[in-house]
Design a protein around this motif. Structure first.
Motif, PDB file in Angstrom:
ATOM      1  N   ASP A 121       3.577   9.412 -17.866  1.00  0.00           N
ATOM      2  CA  ASP A 121       3.970   8.063 -17.458  1.00  0.00           C
ATOM      3  C   ASP A 121       5.489   7.923 -17.405  1.00  0.00           C
ATOM      4  O   ASP A 121       6.022   7.269 -16.498  1.00  0.00           O
ATOM      5  N   THR A 122       6.192   8.522 -18.360  1.00  0.00           N
ATOM      6  CA  THR A 122       7.655   8.479 -18.347  1.00  0.00           C
ATOM      7  C   THR A 122       8.195   9.191 -17.118  1.00  0.00           C
ATOM      8  O   THR A 122       9.149   8.731 -16.477  1.00  0.00           O
ATOM      9  N   LEU A 123       7.575  10.314 -16.765  1.00  0.00           N
ATOM     10  CA  LEU A 123       7.978  11.060 -15.578  1.00  0.00           C
ATOM     11  C   LEU A 123       7.781  10.230 -14.315  1.00  0.00           C
ATOM     12  O   LEU A 123       8.695  10.110 -13.484  1.00  0.00           O
TER      13      LEU A 123
ATOM     14  N   GLU B 292      14.230  15.097 -14.670  1.00  0.00           N
ATOM     15  CA  GLU B 292      12.789  14.947 -14.894  1.00  0.00           C
ATOM     16  C   GLU B 292      12.214  16.154 -15.654  1.00  0.00           C
ATOM     17  O   GLU B 292      11.248  16.020 -16.393  1.00  0.00           O
ATOM     18  N   GLU B 293      12.823  17.325 -15.481  1.00  0.00           N
ATOM     19  CA  GLU B 293      12.374  18.483 -16.251  1.00  0.00           C
ATOM     20  C   GLU B 293      12.677  18.290 -17.734  1.00  0.00           C
ATOM     21  O   GLU B 293      11.935  18.774 -18.597  1.00  0.00           O
ATOM     22  N   ASP B 294      13.760  17.586 -18.030  1.00  0.00           N
ATOM     23  CA  ASP B 294      14.044  17.230 -19.430  1.00  0.00           C
ATOM     24  C   ASP B 294      12.917  16.368 -19.996  1.00  0.00           C
ATOM     25  O   ASP B 294      12.526  16.515 -21.158  1.00  0.00           O
ATOM     26  N   ILE B 295      12.413  15.445 -19.162  1.00  0.00           N
ATOM     27  CA  ILE B 295      11.299  14.591 -19.591  1.00  0.00           C
ATOM     28  C   ILE B 295      10.066  15.443 -19.880  1.00  0.00           C
ATOM     29  O   ILE B 295       9.400  15.275 -20.899  1.00  0.00           O
ATOM     30  N   LEU B 296       9.773  16.378 -18.971  1.00  0.00           N
ATOM     31  CA  LEU B 296       8.574  17.199 -19.103  1.00  0.00           C
ATOM     32  C   LEU B 296       8.588  18.075 -20.355  1.00  0.00           C
ATOM     33  O   LEU B 296       7.532  18.426 -20.878  1.00  0.00           O
TER      34      LEU B 296
ATOM     35  N   GLY C 110       0.798  -1.217   0.000  1.00  0.00           N
ATOM     36  CA  GLY C 110       0.000   0.000   0.000  1.00  0.00           C
ATOM     37  C   GLY C 110       0.829   1.264   0.000  1.00  0.00           C
ATOM     38  O   GLY C 110       0.316   2.353   0.278  1.00  0.00           O
ATOM     39  N   LYS C 111       2.117   1.127  -0.325  1.00  0.00           N
ATOM     40  CA  LYS C 111       3.018   2.277  -0.299  1.00  0.00           C
ATOM     41  C   LYS C 111       3.912   2.282  -1.538  1.00  0.00           C
ATOM     42  O   LYS C 111       4.219   1.228  -2.087  1.00  0.00           O
ATOM     43  N   VAL C 112       4.312   3.480  -1.928  1.00  0.00           N
ATOM     44  CA  VAL C 112       5.273   3.641  -3.020  1.00  0.00           C
ATOM     45  C   VAL C 112       6.303   4.678  -2.579  1.00  0.00           C
ATOM     46  O   VAL C 112       5.948   5.726  -2.034  1.00  0.00           O
ATOM     47  N   GLU C 113       7.569   4.358  -2.786  1.00  0.00           N
ATOM     48  CA  GLU C 113       8.638   5.313  -2.476  1.00  0.00           C
ATOM     49  C   GLU C 113       8.962   6.116  -3.731  1.00  0.00           C
ATOM     50  O   GLU C 113       9.163   5.552  -4.808  1.00  0.00           O
ATOM     51  N   MET C 114       9.002   7.442  -3.582  1.00  0.00           N
ATOM     52  CA  MET C 114       9.266   8.327  -4.721  1.00  0.00           C
ATOM     53  C   MET C 114      10.401   9.287  -4.384  1.00  0.00           C
ATOM     54  O   MET C 114      10.482   9.804  -3.277  1.00  0.00           O
ATOM     55  N   LYS C 115      11.265   9.520  -5.366  1.00  0.00           N
ATOM     56  CA  LYS C 115      12.340  10.484  -5.162  1.00  0.00           C
ATOM     57  C   LYS C 115      11.880  11.869  -5.597  1.00  0.00           C
ATOM     58  O   LYS C 115      10.895  12.018  -6.326  1.00  0.00           O
ATOM     59  N   TYR C 116      12.599  12.876  -5.118  1.00  0.00           N
ATOM     60  CA  TYR C 116      12.278  14.244  -5.487  1.00  0.00           C
ATOM     61  C   TYR C 116      12.651  14.493  -6.950  1.00  0.00           C
ATOM     62  O   TYR C 116      13.596  13.899  -7.474  1.00  0.00           O
ATOM     63  N   MET C 117      11.903  15.374  -7.596  1.00  0.00           N
ATOM     64  CA  MET C 117      12.146  15.693  -8.988  1.00  0.00           C
ATOM     65  C   MET C 117      13.443  16.482  -9.150  1.00  0.00           C
ATOM     66  O   MET C 117      13.785  17.318  -8.324  1.00  0.00           O
ATOM     67  N   THR C 118      14.183  16.186 -10.221  1.00  0.00           N
ATOM     68  CA  THR C 118      15.432  16.878 -10.525  1.00  0.00           C
ATOM     69  C   THR C 118      15.369  17.457 -11.935  1.00  0.00           C
ATOM     70  O   THR C 118      14.361  17.319 -12.636  1.00  0.00           O
ATOM     71  N   ALA C 119      16.468  18.067 -12.355  1.00  0.00           N
ATOM     72  CA  ALA C 119      16.523  18.627 -13.710  1.00  0.00           C
ATOM     73  C   ALA C 119      16.352  17.536 -14.770  1.00  0.00           C
ATOM     74  O   ALA C 119      15.862  17.799 -15.870  1.00  0.00           O
TER      75      ALA C 119
END
Length: 300
Positions: free
Chosen positions: A97-99, A80-84, A69-78
């Protein structure tokens, strides 16, 4: 771990060949970092947060990484901004979905998760968490008043969004439900849709559009979803018979009742907000939160 010094002669005595070999093996083992072979990936070196899923893991098979019932997520970095900002990902509709795939570390207990297995409601919770971890909880958005048509800017605190109330299953760790249709009295066995199901529905829609199947201008999204959700009708699992039922025998009254039932058992984030128009004073307690490009890419 074996203790090397306990098994060898005291200082000044020579070691036999067997002792030398055993010592070398033990020292090599001692030099290796301890590993948990059941873990499927290394722990993230980035700051991360644990996200609680609306489903609480109750609709995933026992033993599944998502059953926590849990998911670990890291903070967004540059990165991920390239992905966006990738025009290719934006064009083919896979940027979000890629993000999210890039941000998900695992289930918080060292196990990788299968992104396609995520229930749609749980994926929504992950998307909200990704935005908060990336750019904070305040989300400025433009809302058009349904009464007067005026557009106004509002700031929504995403951290205040709550999960929808839902009826938890009596038999946990199974994504399978039964519902008797009120008009036809047929019994449906069905499941809730996952991200993998959503992808398949989208693929089917594109295929039908490309081949110009069906009536012009009809999307067939509702029937496509029903066909993916229904596992059996009165115990009959033949896909052709299920598809024929949805296309030709599923009464509108029964379809409405079925969809209303889904609202009660489908875990998700409540994406509605209170809205008051500053121009005409119109109030609406269940305005759907608008999701546009600024959700993941705020204005600088």
């Amino acid at each position: 771990m074996a203790k090397v010094t306990d098994e060898y002669p005291i200082k000044g005595q020579e070691l036999t060949d067997e002792q030398l070999k055993a010592k070398a093996t033990a020292e090599a083992l001692a030099a290796q970092p301890e590993k948990n072979q059941s873990k499927e990936f290394k722990q993230s070196k980035f700051p991360s947060e644990i996200v609680e899923l609306p489903s609480k893991g109750l609709l995933y098979p026992e033993g599944s990484a998502l059953a926590t019932g849990k998911v670990e997520m890291k903070y967004m970095t540059a990165k991920e901004e390239d992905i966006l900002t990738s025009q290719n990902l934006i064009k083919n509709g896979t940027v979000i979905d890629t993000l999210l795939r890039s941000l998900i570390v695992g289930n918080g207990e060292g196990y990788a998760i299968n992104y396609n297995d995520l229930l749609v409601g749980d994926k929504n919770a992950i998307m909200i968490a990704a935005r908060i971890l990336g750019y904070g909880s305040e989300y400025p958005c433009d809302i058009t008043c349904p009464s007067c048509g005026a557009k106004s800017r509002h700031t929504v605190n995403l951290a205040e969004l709550e999960n929808k109330p839902w009826t938890e299953p009596t038999n946990p760790h199974t994504n399978e439900f039964d519902f008797t249709l009120p008009a036809s009295k047929r019994n449906l066995t069905f499941k809730l849709l996952t991200h993998g199901d959503e992808k398949a529905i989208d693929t089917d829609a594109k295929r039908m559009k490309k081949k110009k199947l069906g009536a012009q201008g009809v999307s067939y999204e509702l029937t496509s979803r029903l066909k993916r959700m229904i596992i059996a009708i009165d115990g009959e699992t033949d896909r052709n018979k299920i598809n024929n039922f949805v296309d030709n025998e599923f009464l509108s009254r029964d379809s409405l009742a079925f969809r209303q039932n889904l609202e009660n058992i489908n875990p998700d984030v409540d994406m509605t907000i209170y809205f008051e128009c500053p121009e005409c004073g119109h109030e609406q307690a269940d305005m759907t939160l608008p999701m546009n490009v600024n959700f993941f890419w705020p204005r600088a």
